[in-house]
Design a protein around this motif. Structure first.
Motif, PDB file in Angstrom:
ATOM      1  N   GLY A 112      29.358  12.291  -0.148  1.00 50.02           N
ATOM      2  CA  GLY A 112      28.515  12.474   1.010  1.00 50.02           C
ATOM      3  C   GLY A 112      28.138  13.944   1.654  1.00 50.02           C
ATOM      4  O   GLY A 112      28.736  14.716   1.131  1.00 50.02           O
ATOM      5  N   PHE A 113      27.353  14.071   2.164  1.00 46.84           N
ATOM      6  CA  PHE A 113      25.858  14.418   2.432  1.00 46.84           C
ATOM      7  C   PHE A 113      27.144  15.783   3.564  1.00 46.84           C
ATOM      8  O   PHE A 113      27.696  15.170   4.004  1.00 46.84           O
ATOM      9  CB  PHE A 113      25.642  14.627   3.478  1.00 46.84           C
ATOM     10  CG  PHE A 113      23.908  16.004   3.763  1.00 46.84           C
ATOM     11  CD1 PHE A 113      23.066  16.057   2.229  1.00 46.84           C
ATOM     12  CD2 PHE A 113      24.200  16.313   4.430  1.00 46.84           C
ATOM     13  CE1 PHE A 113      22.419  16.935   2.855  1.00 46.84           C
ATOM     14  CE2 PHE A 113      23.306  17.870   4.796  1.00 46.84           C
ATOM     15  CZ  PHE A 113      22.595  17.940   4.178  1.00 46.84           C
ATOM     16  N   PRO A 114      27.086  17.155   3.080  1.00 42.47           N
ATOM     17  CA  PRO A 114      26.340  17.319   1.997  1.00 42.47           C
ATOM     18  C   PRO A 114      26.815  17.879   0.670  1.00 42.47           C
ATOM     19  O   PRO A 114      26.462  18.799  -0.006  1.00 42.47           O
ATOM     20  CB  PRO A 114      26.254  18.889   2.971  1.00 42.47           C
ATOM     21  CG  PRO A 114      27.511  19.597   2.996  1.00 42.47           C
ATOM     22  CD  PRO A 114      27.903  18.034   3.676  1.00 42.47           C
ATOM     23  N   ALA A 115      28.020  17.031  -0.284  1.00 43.77           N
ATOM     24  CA  ALA A 115      28.309  17.637  -1.460  1.00 43.77           C
ATOM     25  C   ALA A 115      27.569  16.666  -2.086  1.00 43.77           C
ATOM     26  O   ALA A 115      28.239  16.635  -3.398  1.00 43.77           O
ATOM     27  CB  ALA A 115      29.832  17.072  -0.944  1.00 43.77           C
ATOM     28  N   THR A 116      26.669  15.879  -2.099  1.00 47.20           N
ATOM     29  CA  THR A 116      25.993  14.815  -2.077  1.00 47.20           C
ATOM     30  C   THR A 116      24.661  16.688  -3.131  1.00 47.20           C
ATOM     31  O   THR A 116      24.628  17.025  -3.066  1.00 47.20           O
ATOM     32  CB  THR A 116      24.731  13.745  -1.596  1.00 47.20           C
ATOM     33  OG1 THR A 116      24.067  14.919  -0.469  1.00 47.20           O
ATOM     34  CG2 THR A 116      25.205  12.880  -1.042  1.00 47.20           C
ATOM     35  N   GLU A 117      24.924  15.552  -4.487  1.00 46.15           N
ATOM     36  CA  GLU A 117      23.995  16.133  -5.730  1.00 46.15           C
ATOM     37  C   GLU A 117      22.223  16.136  -5.081  1.00 46.15           C
ATOM     38  O   GLU A 117      22.654  14.794  -5.197  1.00 46.15           O
ATOM     39  CB  GLU A 117      24.688  15.938  -7.026  1.00 46.15           C
ATOM     40  CG  GLU A 117      24.179  16.944  -8.063  1.00 46.15           C
ATOM     41  CD  GLU A 117      24.969  16.611  -9.466  1.00 46.15           C
ATOM     42  OE1 GLU A 117      23.870  17.627 -10.288  1.00 46.15           O
ATOM     43  OE2 GLU A 117      25.980  16.192  -9.440  1.00 46.15           O
ATOM     44  N   ALA A 118      22.079  16.888  -5.580  1.00 48.94           N
ATOM     45  CA  ALA A 118      20.230  16.282  -5.522  1.00 48.94           C
ATOM     46  C   ALA A 118      19.759  15.963  -6.827  1.00 48.94           C
ATOM     47  O   ALA A 118      20.099  16.324  -7.775  1.00 48.94           O
ATOM     48  CB  ALA A 118      19.352  18.065  -5.071  1.00 48.94           C
ATOM     49  N   TYR A 119      18.775  15.677  -6.866  1.00 51.61           N
ATOM     50  CA  TYR A 119      17.906  15.050  -7.711  1.00 51.61           C
ATOM     51  C   TYR A 119      16.448  15.967  -8.105  1.00 51.61           C
ATOM     52  O   TYR A 119      16.649  16.678  -7.140  1.00 51.61           O
ATOM     53  CB  TYR A 119      17.452  13.315  -7.879  1.00 51.61           C
ATOM     54  CG  TYR A 119      18.381  12.663  -7.215  1.00 51.61           C
ATOM     55  CD1 TYR A 119      19.385  11.997  -8.356  1.00 51.61           C
ATOM     56  CD2 TYR A 119      18.820  11.761  -6.293  1.00 51.61           C
ATOM     57  CE1 TYR A 119      20.044  10.964  -8.467  1.00 51.61           C
ATOM     58  CE2 TYR A 119      19.899  11.283  -6.149  1.00 51.61           C
ATOM     59  CZ  TYR A 119      20.731  10.823  -6.770  1.00 51.61           C
ATOM     60  OH  TYR A 119      21.159   9.709  -6.609  1.00 51.61           O
ATOM     61  N   THR A 120      16.263  15.939  -9.520  1.00 48.06           N
ATOM     62  CA  THR A 120      15.473  17.321  -9.563  1.00 48.06           C
ATOM     63  C   THR A 120      14.079  16.743 -10.445  1.00 48.06           C
ATOM     64  O   THR A 120      15.196  16.057 -11.426  1.00 48.06           O
ATOM     65  CB  THR A 120      15.832  18.833 -10.113  1.00 48.06           C
ATOM     66  OG1 THR A 120      16.717  18.417 -11.273  1.00 48.06           O
ATOM     67  CG2 THR A 120      17.106  19.099  -9.050  1.00 48.06           C
TER      68      THR A 120
END
Length: 241
Positions: free
Chosen positions: A140-148
């Motif tokens: 869950g946010f803020p632990a979600t990983e960003a997509y790039t």
């Protein structure tokens, strides 16, 4: 113990110790054998969601097989198909076992690569709404990983809903080209910016990374994503450089 958000530890059930379980990638038409050992304190089974398997390999305890008892094993053997984005998960006490993490992606590559659009990046976006709240790929946010992605790249997102609620996923600043549902290519792709993913569904979309920036990427049922204290739950970002 699974950390959903910083400091939030939940008791999970997991394949190979991670949530979601390991992504299994196979090729259409090439036989697979999957050995399952049950280290839970309760019985289980594994279902290959979306696959046209022999009945005895469908993984539904008391219907197609005996439950895999604690300490027991079972070997699944089948020829994968159809190709596309599929899932595997428990089909025994599933309300608890799947909700607590017994789930994963089962990706079947087509034997002819021309059967699907080509992409520079291939990402999973697995939804769940029980283990510690609203999550993307087990976090869950803020632990979600960003997509790039790099400017101009073609990105594939494989949306999968392993939860019990509907989630409309919205990407800011860019466009989804939806080209497959449940692994089956659509006769006519369509454009949108929000795709509704119901429990058990899989959708495949292409995003052309033609607009640089850090873009919000979230469930648009806003109580799954924002509160008076800020963002949480089913929120991540797509960063285009």
């Amino acid at each position: 113990d699974w950390e959903v958000t910083p400091g939030q530890i939940e008791k999970a059930m997991a394949y190979n110790g991670i949530v979601p379980g390991p992504t299994i990638r196979v090729v259409e038409g090439q036989p697979v054998r999957i050995n399952v050992r049950n280290e839970l304190t309760q019985s289980t089974g594994v279902h290959w969601h979306g696959q046209r398997v022999p009945n005895a390999m469908d993984g539904v305890p008391f219907l197609t097989q005996a439950p895999i008892e604690p300490g027991g094993t079972f070997t699944y053997e089948f020829v994968p198909g159809p190709f596309g984005s599929h899932m595997y998960h428990s089909h025994h006490n599933a309300a608890e076992q799947v909700s607590r993490g017994l789930l994963g992606a089962f990706i079947v590559e087509p034997k002819d690569s021309a059967a699907e659009p080509q992409h520079d990046r291939d990402y999973l976006y697995i939804l769940n709404d029980a283990l510690g709240g609203f999550t993307i790929n087990g976090k869950g946010f803020p632990a979600t990983e960003a997509y790039t992605a790099k400017l101009g790249e073609r990105i594939r997102f494989r949306f999968m809903n392993e939860g019990v609620m509907v989630h409309p996923i919205h990407l800011h600043g860019l466009t989804f080209e939806v080209f497959a549902r449940h692994g089956y290519p659509l006769p006519q792709p369509f454009l949108c910016d929000t795709i509704t993913v119901a429990p058990g569904e899989r959708w495949d979309v292409t995003v052309v990374a033609d607009n640089p920036g850090t873009w919000a990427f979230h469930c648009h049922i806003l109580t799954h994503a924002e509160s008076p204290k800020g963002m949480f739950g089913m929120v991540t970002v797509l960063v285009i450089e």
